[in-house]
Design a protein around this motif. Structure first.
Motif, mmCIF file in Angstrom:
data_model
loop_
_atom_site.group_PDB
_atom_site.id
_atom_site.type_symbol
_atom_site.label_atom_id
_atom_site.label_comp_id
_atom_site.label_asym_id
_atom_site.label_seq_id
_atom_site.Cartn_x
_atom_site.Cartn_y
_atom_site.Cartn_z
ATOM 1 N N ILE A 1 0.839 -1.208 0.000
ATOM 2 C CA ILE A 1 0.000 0.000 0.000
ATOM 3 C C ILE A 1 0.866 1.247 0.000
ATOM 4 O O ILE A 1 0.662 2.169 -0.802
ATOM 5 N N ALA A 2 1.843 1.292 0.895
ATOM 6 C CA ALA A 2 2.708 2.478 1.004
ATOM 7 C C ALA A 2 3.463 2.738 -0.292
ATOM 8 O O ALA A 2 3.614 3.897 -0.709
ATOM 9 N N CYS A 3 3.933 1.686 -0.947
ATOM 10 C CA CYS A 3 4.693 1.880 -2.184
ATOM 11 C C CYS A 3 3.811 2.450 -3.289
ATOM 12 O O CYS A 3 4.234 3.356 -4.025
ATOM 13 N N PHE A 4 2.587 1.964 -3.420
ATOM 14 C CA PHE A 4 1.705 2.509 -4.449
ATOM 15 C C PHE A 4 1.305 3.948 -4.126
ATOM 16 O O PHE A 4 1.216 4.786 -5.031
ATOM 17 N N VAL A 5 1.085 4.257 -2.849
ATOM 18 C CA VAL A 5 0.779 5.639 -2.471
ATOM 19 C C VAL A 5 1.972 6.533 -2.768
ATOM 20 O O VAL A 5 1.838 7.626 -3.342
ATOM 21 N N GLY A 6 3.175 6.085 -2.398
ATOM 22 C CA GLY A 6 4.370 6.879 -2.627
ATOM 23 C C GLY A 6 4.673 7.099 -4.092
ATOM 24 O O GLY A 6 5.139 8.181 -4.498
ATOM 25 N N LYS A 7 4.407 6.088 -4.916
ATOM 26 C CA LYS A 7 4.645 6.216 -6.357
ATOM 27 C C LYS A 7 3.667 7.197 -7.002
ATOM 28 O O LYS A 7 4.013 7.915 -7.947
ATOM 29 N N GLN A 8 2.428 7.249 -6.497
ATOM 30 C CA GLN A 8 1.403 8.077 -7.127
ATOM 31 C C GLN A 8 1.340 9.495 -6.580
ATOM 32 O O GLN A 8 0.878 10.404 -7.274
ATOM 33 N N PHE A 9 1.802 9.689 -5.345
ATOM 34 C CA PHE A 9 1.695 11.002 -4.700
ATOM 35 C C PHE A 9 3.052 11.367 -4.120
ATOM 36 O O PHE A 9 3.433 10.930 -3.028
ATOM 37 N N ALA A 10 3.782 12.196 -4.849
ATOM 38 C CA ALA A 10 5.188 12.445 -4.536
ATOM 39 C C ALA A 10 5.393 13.195 -3.222
ATOM 40 O O ALA A 10 6.463 13.092 -2.609
ATOM 41 N N ASP A 11 4.399 13.936 -2.775
ATOM 42 C CA ASP A 11 4.601 14.799 -1.612
ATOM 43 C C ASP A 11 4.223 14.146 -0.279
ATOM 44 O O ASP A 11 4.321 14.799 0.768
ATOM 45 N N VAL A 12 3.801 12.912 -0.280
ATOM 46 C CA VAL A 12 3.386 12.288 0.970
ATOM 47 C C VAL A 12 4.594 11.921 1.831
ATOM 48 O O VAL A 12 5.698 11.713 1.334
ATOM 49 N N GLN A 13 4.349 11.872 3.138
ATOM 50 C CA GLN A 13 5.347 11.405 4.098
ATOM 51 C C GLN A 13 4.865 10.049 4.621
ATOM 52 O O GLN A 13 3.863 9.975 5.317
ATOM 53 N N LEU A 14 5.599 9.006 4.293
ATOM 54 C CA LEU A 14 5.154 7.649 4.557
ATOM 55 C C LEU A 14 5.669 7.126 5.898
ATOM 56 O O LEU A 14 6.840 7.292 6.236
ATOM 57 N N THR A 15 4.776 6.464 6.642
ATOM 58 C CA THR A 15 5.150 5.683 7.815
ATOM 59 C C THR A 15 4.516 4.301 7.657
ATOM 60 O O THR A 15 3.338 4.194 7.322
ATOM 61 N N LEU A 16 5.307 3.276 7.883
ATOM 62 C CA LEU A 16 4.840 1.904 7.767
ATOM 63 C C LEU A 16 5.089 1.202 9.095
ATOM 64 O O LEU A 16 6.153 1.379 9.707
#
Length: 336
Positions: A212-227
């Motif tokens: 999920i995080a990888c697809f979100v990160g690939k599609q939305f460049a400005d997000v800050q991801l925490t897994l």
């Protein structure tokens, strides 16, 4: 009360009276109180039991990780049989390298866990595997390790390219990680229904391999991801998946939300409903009760789950308003 496999172990302590032993993925910390002697060390792939052990006993004798790095350091190892056969094979290979030549690997588990296949599971590392005991719908087996063995985690690691729409991600998988090697249909439903205006801080709870995080990160460049995940195997895969896709994010080993700090604009999860081979709603139930502490007024929560699971009512109790924004014959996707 100790689990049935732990009770079977305690029926057979005469086998562990001498030497230095490694207990692998015990189901509870209390077993170390019962085994008693300081000769027992713990290797944990699950953060909740590791944290309980490190807090109650000498933390130097307990290790959390995807694999045991010690080579030929133990006279024997005791493996609690995991749910996944491939994870069992990997643990046996790892422990064959961790014990000294002439040492033993014991496998203990419930009959429905696949423990009856112990002889076949151990055939790559041992010419002799014997059944030691059978009780409480469990069995205990012992494999003798005659020779030196080596272990490399990378030998068990694989990558799979997953394509959804115009976005492709390469995901790392290890045995024992949820839906290792393929995209779970519930996760697919969630990703396909993420709104096109995602920004800010995103938490992928119970992240598994980090799909999920990888697809979100690939599609939305400005997000800050925490897994976050309780499994060291999942944590390892999630880190590798981010790296493989040129993404950055914080990957946290956490017992539920206990190690998560701060609030998030978006929280997304395909939460577990098993602990080992047993159905267990408590992890998700606790998550739903506590997740509001990590949300602000405009935050959103996406939860995908099998339709038979009782999460809709739990979410309504916690949030008031819950929308089922997508579904298949097997899954519902809830938005809060």
């Amino acid at each position: 009360m100790l689990s049935a496999p732990s009770q079977v172990l305690l029926r057979n302590t005469e086998h562990f009276e001498q030497g230095k032993w490694l207990v692998v993925n015990p189901t509870e910390a209390e077993i170390f109180n019962q085994l008693g002697d300081a000769q027992f060390h713990g290797f944990h792939q699950y953060f909740d039991v590791y944290q309980a052990c490190a807090g109650s006993f000498d933390p130097k004798q307990h290790t959390f990780g995807a694999h045991c790095e010690d080579q030929h350091a133990f006279d024997g190892a005791i493996i609690y049989m995991p749910k996944a056969k491939d994870q069992a094979l990997m643990l046996i290979a790892n422990m064959a390298a961790a014990v000294k030549p002439g040492g033993s690997i014991f496998l203990v588990g419930e009959n429905k866990s696949g423990i009856k296949n112990a002889e076949k599971l151990c055939q790559n590392v041992s010419a002799q595997t014997n059944k030691i005991d059978s009780a409480r719908h469990c069995a205990l087996y012992c494999a003798h390790i005659e020779h030196d063995h080596s272990f490399e985690l990378t030998d068990w690691l694989s990558y799979k390219d997953i394509q959804l729409g115009e976005t492709s991600c390469s995901i790392a998988f290890l045995p024992g990680v949820f839906n290792a090697g393929q995209l779970d249909p519930g996760t697919k439903l969630l990703i396909e229904n993420i709104k096109p205006d995602i920004s800010g801080k995103v938490l992928d709870f119970a992240c598994g391999a980090g799909v999920i995080a990888c697809f979100v990160g690939k599609q939305f460049a400005d997000v800050q991801l925490t897994l976050s995940d309780v499994s060291a195997l999942a944590i390892t895969c999630a880190k590798l998946s981010l790296e493989k896709n040129d993404l950055k994010g914080d990957v946290i080993a956490s017992d539920g939300l206990a190690q998560i700090q701060g609030s998030f604009d978006h929280i997304m999860t395909n939460p577990p409903f098993h602990t080992g081979i047993k159905t267990d709603y408590s992890i998700t139930q606790t998550f739903i009760q506590q997740v509001g502490e990590h949300m602000h007024r405009n935050s959103t929560l996406l939860v995908v789950a099998n339709r038979f699971l009782p999460y809709s009512d739990l979410l309504k109790t916690a949030f008031g308003k819950v929308k089922t924004i997508a579904y298949t014959p097997k899954f519902n996707l809830y938005r809060c």
